[in-house]
Scaffold this motif. Structure first.
Motif, PDB file in Angstrom:
ATOM      1  N   ASP A   1     -26.271 -14.754  34.757  1.00  0.00           N
ATOM      2  CA  ASP A   1     -25.346 -15.547  33.949  1.00  0.00           C
ATOM      3  C   ASP A   1     -23.928 -15.412  34.480  1.00  0.00           C
ATOM      4  O   ASP A   1     -23.448 -14.306  34.731  1.00  0.00           O
ATOM      5  CB  ASP A   1     -25.379 -15.103  32.486  1.00  0.00           C
ATOM      6  CG  ASP A   1     -26.658 -15.531  31.786  1.00  0.00           C
ATOM      7  OD1 ASP A   1     -27.322 -16.453  32.286  1.00  0.00           O
ATOM      8  OD2 ASP A   1     -26.990 -14.934  30.746  1.00  0.00           O
TER       9      ASP A   1
ATOM     10  N   PRO B   1     -22.984 -21.144  28.306  1.00  0.00           N
ATOM     11  CA  PRO B   1     -23.151 -20.316  29.501  1.00  0.00           C
ATOM     12  C   PRO B   1     -24.068 -20.986  30.522  1.00  0.00           C
ATOM     13  O   PRO B   1     -24.959 -21.752  30.156  1.00  0.00           O
ATOM     14  CB  PRO B   1     -23.776 -19.030  28.961  1.00  0.00           C
ATOM     15  CG  PRO B   1     -24.450 -19.436  27.698  1.00  0.00           C
ATOM     16  CD  PRO B   1     -23.666 -20.591  27.148  1.00  0.00           C
ATOM     17  N   LYS B   2     -23.818 -20.712  31.793  1.00  0.00           N
ATOM     18  CA  LYS B   2     -24.626 -21.258  32.879  1.00  0.00           C
ATOM     19  C   LYS B   2     -25.343 -20.110  33.576  1.00  0.00           C
ATOM     20  O   LYS B   2     -24.742 -19.092  33.915  1.00  0.00           O
ATOM     21  CB  LYS B   2     -23.754 -22.002  33.894  1.00  0.00           C
ATOM     22  CG  LYS B   2     -22.948 -23.137  33.290  1.00  0.00           C
ATOM     23  CD  LYS B   2     -23.835 -24.215  32.757  1.00  0.00           C
ATOM     24  CE  LYS B   2     -22.978 -25.346  32.222  1.00  0.00           C
ATOM     25  NZ  LYS B   2     -23.680 -26.222  31.338  1.00  0.00           N
TER      26      LYS B   2
ATOM     27  N   TYR C   1     -27.363 -23.455  39.409  1.00  0.00           N
ATOM     28  CA  TYR C   1     -25.949 -23.163  39.607  1.00  0.00           C
ATOM     29  C   TYR C   1     -25.731 -21.909  40.440  1.00  0.00           C
ATOM     30  O   TYR C   1     -26.568 -21.018  40.497  1.00  0.00           O
ATOM     31  CB  TYR C   1     -25.255 -22.950  38.257  1.00  0.00           C
ATOM     32  CG  TYR C   1     -25.212 -24.172  37.389  1.00  0.00           C
ATOM     33  CD1 TYR C   1     -24.286 -25.181  37.624  1.00  0.00           C
ATOM     34  CD2 TYR C   1     -26.098 -24.329  36.331  1.00  0.00           C
ATOM     35  CE1 TYR C   1     -24.246 -26.306  36.825  1.00  0.00           C
ATOM     36  CE2 TYR C   1     -26.056 -25.449  35.527  1.00  0.00           C
ATOM     37  CZ  TYR C   1     -25.131 -26.433  35.781  1.00  0.00           C
ATOM     38  OH  TYR C   1     -25.095 -27.545  34.989  1.00  0.00           O
TER      39      TYR C   1
ATOM     40  N   SER D   1     -18.530 -22.487  33.148  1.00  0.00           N
ATOM     41  CA  SER D   1     -19.393 -21.698  32.289  1.00  0.00           C
ATOM     42  C   SER D   1     -18.527 -21.045  31.212  1.00  0.00           C
ATOM     43  O   SER D   1     -17.543 -20.376  31.523  1.00  0.00           O
ATOM     44  CB  SER D   1     -20.111 -20.623  33.111  1.00  0.00           C
ATOM     45  OG  SER D   1     -20.939 -19.844  32.285  1.00  0.00           O
TER      46      SER D   1
END
Length: 141
Positions: free
Chosen positions: A45, A37-38, A61, A32
């Protein structure tokens, strides 16, 4: 009913919660970043430069650090993160699985993970620490 066939109902086609066994699945790992961003299941986040992992084919994730911490502290909460669809503990943390994360940790990672952290829920590490403190107090007076 009065002999009238109405076809399948919701009860006929629904799978009761927990009756379908979780499936083994491979994992996908990525980083990330601030540019990409993940969003994580467990901690919203992920921080930039955090390794995140998810079942292959999904975008659900979790940071690798959070997953490993959750696995050590309360393994019963790992699989419900994905609504018990995937056998995460058997797929990702079992020595017998082809998808095991443990095949990538090397010898040092195996010793730290298996012997120090997992053995007796960290009792070996706590005992080693207590021994070191007592040895220091005894010999360094």
């Amino acid at each position: 009913m009065r002999g009238i066939n109405v076809g399948p109902t919701m009860v006929d086609v629904a799978t009761p919660e927990g009756s379908k066994p979780p499936q083994k699945t491979d994992w996908d790992c990525c980083l990330s970043t601030s540019e990409d961003p993940k969003t994580c299941l467990y901690s919203f986040d992920a921080e930039p430069n955090t390794k995140v992992i998810c079942p292959v084919g999904t975008t659900q994730y979790i940071s690798l650090t959070a997953l490993n911490r959750l696995r050590r502290t309360d393994p019963s909460k790992v699989e419900p993160m994905w609504h018990s669809q995937y056998a995460i503990l058997k797929s990702w943390f079992s020595d017998e699985s082809d998808f095991s994360l443990m095949q990538f940790v090397g010898f040092k990672g195996f010793v730290i993970s298996s012997l120090l952290l997992d053995l007796g829920k960290g009792m070996f590490l706590k005992g080693l620490l207590a021994f070191a403190v007592f040895a220091y107090l005894y010999f360094c007076q």
